[in-house]
Design a protein around this motif. Sequence first.
Motif, PDB file in Angstrom:
ATOM      1  N   THR A   3       1.085  -1.169  -0.037  1.00 17.71           N
ATOM      2  CA  THR A   3      -0.007   0.044  -0.053  1.00 17.71           C
ATOM      3  C   THR A   3       0.741   1.235   0.056  1.00 17.71           C
ATOM      4  OG1 THR A   3      -0.200  -0.104   2.426  1.00 17.71           O
ATOM      5  CG2 THR A   3      -1.714  -1.146   1.304  1.00 17.71           C
ATOM      6  N   GLU A   4       2.043   1.146   0.185  1.00 19.98           N
ATOM      7  CA  GLU A   4       3.127   2.096   0.063  1.00 19.98           C
ATOM      8  C   GLU A   4       4.194   2.137  -1.039  1.00 19.98           C
ATOM      9  OE1 GLU A   4       3.369   2.691   5.181  1.00 19.98           O
ATOM     10  OE2 GLU A   4       4.715   1.520   4.015  1.00 19.98           O
ATOM     11  N   VAL A  25      -4.425  -0.470  -5.619  1.00 18.02           N
ATOM     12  CA  VAL A  25      -4.348  -1.635  -4.677  1.00 18.02           C
ATOM     13  C   VAL A  25      -5.731  -2.509  -4.797  1.00 18.02           C
ATOM     14  CG1 VAL A  25      -4.597  -2.150  -2.214  1.00 18.02           C
ATOM     15  CG2 VAL A  25      -2.911  -0.250  -2.843  1.00 18.02           C
ATOM     16  N   PHE A  26      -6.575  -1.937  -5.107  1.00 10.77           N
ATOM     17  CA  PHE A  26      -8.053  -2.520  -5.246  1.00 10.77           C
ATOM     18  C   PHE A  26      -7.904  -3.596  -6.304  1.00 10.77           C
ATOM     19  CE2 PHE A  26     -12.270  -3.353  -6.594  1.00 10.77           C
ATOM     20  CZ  PHE A  26     -12.865  -4.144  -5.717  1.00 10.77           C
ATOM     21  N   LEU A  44      -5.720   8.332  -2.457  1.00 10.59           N
ATOM     22  CA  LEU A  44      -4.555   7.535  -1.895  1.00 10.59           C
ATOM     23  C   LEU A  44      -5.082   6.552  -0.881  1.00 10.59           C
ATOM     24  CD1 LEU A  44      -1.842  10.283  -1.696  1.00 10.59           C
ATOM     25  CD2 LEU A  44      -2.158   8.777  -3.557  1.00 10.59           C
ATOM     26  N   PHE A  45      -4.193   5.486  -0.794  1.00 14.28           N
ATOM     27  CA  PHE A  45      -4.830   4.660   0.131  1.00 14.28           C
ATOM     28  C   PHE A  45      -4.232   5.005   1.626  1.00 14.28           C
ATOM     29  CE2 PHE A  45      -4.691   0.820   2.569  1.00 14.28           C
ATOM     30  CZ  PHE A  45      -5.513  -0.451   2.011  1.00 14.28           C
ATOM     31  N   PRO A  46      -5.249   4.798   2.575  1.00 15.19           N
ATOM     32  CA  PRO A  46      -4.978   5.641   3.902  1.00 15.19           C
ATOM     33  C   PRO A  46      -3.807   4.831   4.683  1.00 15.19           C
ATOM     34  CG  PRO A  46      -7.304   5.158   3.538  1.00 15.19           C
ATOM     35  CD  PRO A  46      -6.489   4.237   2.529  1.00 15.19           C
ATOM     36  N   SER A  95      -8.387  -9.114  -8.260  1.00 19.34           N
ATOM     37  CA  SER A  95      -7.603 -10.089  -8.930  1.00 19.34           C
ATOM     38  C   SER A  95      -7.380 -11.317  -8.354  1.00 19.34           C
ATOM     39  CB  SER A  95      -6.600  -9.631  -9.763  1.00 19.34           C
ATOM     40  OG  SER A  95      -5.899 -10.430 -10.668  1.00 19.34           O
ATOM     41  N   GLN A  96      -6.672 -11.298  -7.053  1.00 20.49           N
ATOM     42  CA  GLN A  96      -6.254 -12.068  -6.515  1.00 20.49           C
ATOM     43  C   GLN A  96      -7.258 -12.921  -5.854  1.00 20.49           C
ATOM     44  OE1 GLN A  96      -2.137 -12.560  -4.850  1.00 20.49           O
ATOM     45  NE2 GLN A  96      -1.932 -10.358  -5.004  1.00 20.49           N
ATOM     46  N   VAL A  97      -8.400 -12.159  -5.261  1.00 20.01           N
ATOM     47  CA  VAL A  97      -9.396 -12.853  -4.478  1.00 20.01           C
ATOM     48  C   VAL A  97     -10.250 -13.737  -5.201  1.00 20.01           C
ATOM     49  CG1 VAL A  97     -11.703 -12.283  -3.150  1.00 20.01           C
ATOM     50  CG2 VAL A  97      -9.485 -11.020  -2.601  1.00 20.01           C
TER      51      VAL A  97
END
Length: 215
Positions: A91-92, A115-116, A151-153, A121-123
Motif C-alpha cells: 500500500t506504500e 491496490v484494489f 490514495l490508500f489511507p 484479481s487475487q481474491v
Amino acid sequence: MPKEARREEYITPSHSIHELKNGMAYYNYNGTHYRVFNSYEDALEFATYGGEGVTVVADFDSEEDLDRFLEGTEKSSVENNRDAAMKTIDTEIWVPNPEKEHFLQYQGQRLVSDVFSELESQVKERFKDDDEDVVFEYIFLDREFEDAKSLFPKGHICVFVLPGRNEAFRVNLCVLNTDGGYEQIASCKVWSHEGAHEVCKYIYKLFYGERGAGI
C-alpha cells in the motif's frame, strides 16, 4: 473406494501399492488394512522389506476411513498450492535511497484503485473454483474511494466478518486511523460463515504475508 491412483503395483494379488496425484501413496494389505506413506518409494520399501525406518503417515482398517483422510490431504494440498501463488500487496511506495546504498526511502501511498485492482484479481482467482463451503460471490470498492486519484489511507489494515443480509456474510477491509476511527476500503459477499472466515484470512495474508497466517 479410495482416490484414483496415478500408479499402482501389485506385490501379490491381495497386496498392492497405489500412488496418488499429490505424491503420497498407500499400501493395501488384503483389503482390510491400509497404510499411508509420504511417497511411493516409502510404500514400496515397507511392502517389500518391512520398511524399518520408513514413516507411516496414517494407518486405517477400512476404505471409508482411508477415503476421508485422503480427501482431507487432497484439499489441503490444493489450498497450499493456491496460497503459494499469492502475491503480497503493498500500500506504500518505497524507492532506492540515492544517499544510502541498499536502503529504501518512503515516497508516498499507492492509489486505492491500484491496490484494489490487485486485491480483486487475487481474491477472485483464489476462490473462483472453490467448493460449496466458501461460496464467494463478489468484492467491491467502497464508494468513498471510487475517485481514481484517492490514495490508500495510512494506518493498520484490519479485515473482519459481519453478518450480512439474506443470510450472507460480509468481509470488510478497513484501515484504522490514529484517532481511533476507521475507513472502510472494500467489502466481499460470501454465503457461508466458514467461507467468510476463509476469505477474511486470505485477504489479511495478502497484506501481511505469513504474519497473517495465524489469524
